[in-house]
Design an enzyme around this catalytic site. Structure first.
Site, PDB file in Angstrom:
ATOM      1  N   HIS A  32     -36.532  50.744 -46.721  1.00 30.72           N
ATOM      2  CA  HIS A  32     -36.345  49.336 -47.099  1.00 30.72           C
ATOM      3  C   HIS A  32     -37.304  48.428 -46.357  1.00 30.72           C
ATOM      4  CE1 HIS A  32     -33.462  49.619 -43.615  1.00 30.72           C
ATOM      5  NE2 HIS A  32     -33.925  48.403 -43.346  1.00 30.72           N
ATOM      6  N   HIS A  83     -38.929  43.163 -41.091  1.00 28.63           N
ATOM      7  CA  HIS A  83     -39.236  44.511 -40.603  1.00 28.63           C
ATOM      8  C   HIS A  83     -39.408  45.473 -41.771  1.00 28.63           C
ATOM      9  CE1 HIS A  83     -34.739  44.697 -40.929  1.00 28.63           C
ATOM     10  NE2 HIS A  83     -34.943  45.957 -41.238  1.00 28.63           N
ATOM     11  N   GLU A  96     -38.417  49.775 -38.128  1.00 29.22           N
ATOM     12  CA  GLU A  96     -37.131  50.452 -37.984  1.00 29.22           C
ATOM     13  C   GLU A  96     -37.320  51.907 -38.399  1.00 29.22           C
ATOM     14  OE1 GLU A  96     -34.088  48.643 -40.383  1.00 29.22           O
ATOM     15  OE2 GLU A  96     -32.562  50.110 -39.827  1.00 29.22           O
TER      16      GLU A  96
END
Ligand code: CO
Length: 146
Positions: free
Chosen positions: A8, A87, A136
């Site tokens: 994502h 992010h 992440e």
């Protein structure tokens, strides 16, 4: 390091409700999760699915809105009042192995490995060690089709 799927893109917003309208009406999204709260991470979260040829399991947009005044994304929204890309999140097959590898490369990891919004272990790597992108790292969900 074994690079996995781009799971994502995290997008900060001051209003998940307004962002949902945008993704539905401007971008044509048809699969959007019910927003939920992660108080211990200081955010409210909502997933917008993007399709693939085989269904709705493409890369997601992860909408994140501050949970309260102490939210870690308040600083980002102060600098970026319209919100925006916060992010990126890549999957790895083994989170502990990946963490050890980033540490061995001298990359600064932000905080402990913890359970993320998808219910799988995650950690964040400092943007200054990652080509300017807060990154992440997430363990690939055992059951992709949840
Ligand atoms: Co994320």
């Amino acid at each position: 390091m074994k690079l996995g799927r781009l799971n994502h893109i995290g997008v900060a917003t001051t209003s998940i409700a307004d962002s949902i309208v945008h993704y539905r009406e401007v971008m044509g999204a048809t699969s959007i999760s019910t927003p939920f709260e992660l108080p211990e991470q200081g955010v409210k979260v909502c997933f917008v699915d993007t399709p693939t040829e085989t269904g709705l399991n493409g890369t997601q947009i992860e909408l994140i809105e501050p949970y309260d005044d102490s939210s870690p994304i308040n600083g980002f929204l102060a600098k970026n009042p319209a919100g925006g890309q916060h992010h990126v999140c890549f999957e790895v097959p083994d989170i502990e192995e990946a963490r050890a590898e980033f540490e061995a490369m001298g990359k600064r990891i932000l905080g402990p490995t913890r359970i993320g919004a998808h219910g799988t272990p995650i950690f964040f790597v400092h943007p200054k060690d990652m080509q300017g992108m807060l990154t992440e790292i997430m363990e690939t969900p055992k059951d992709r089709y949840h």
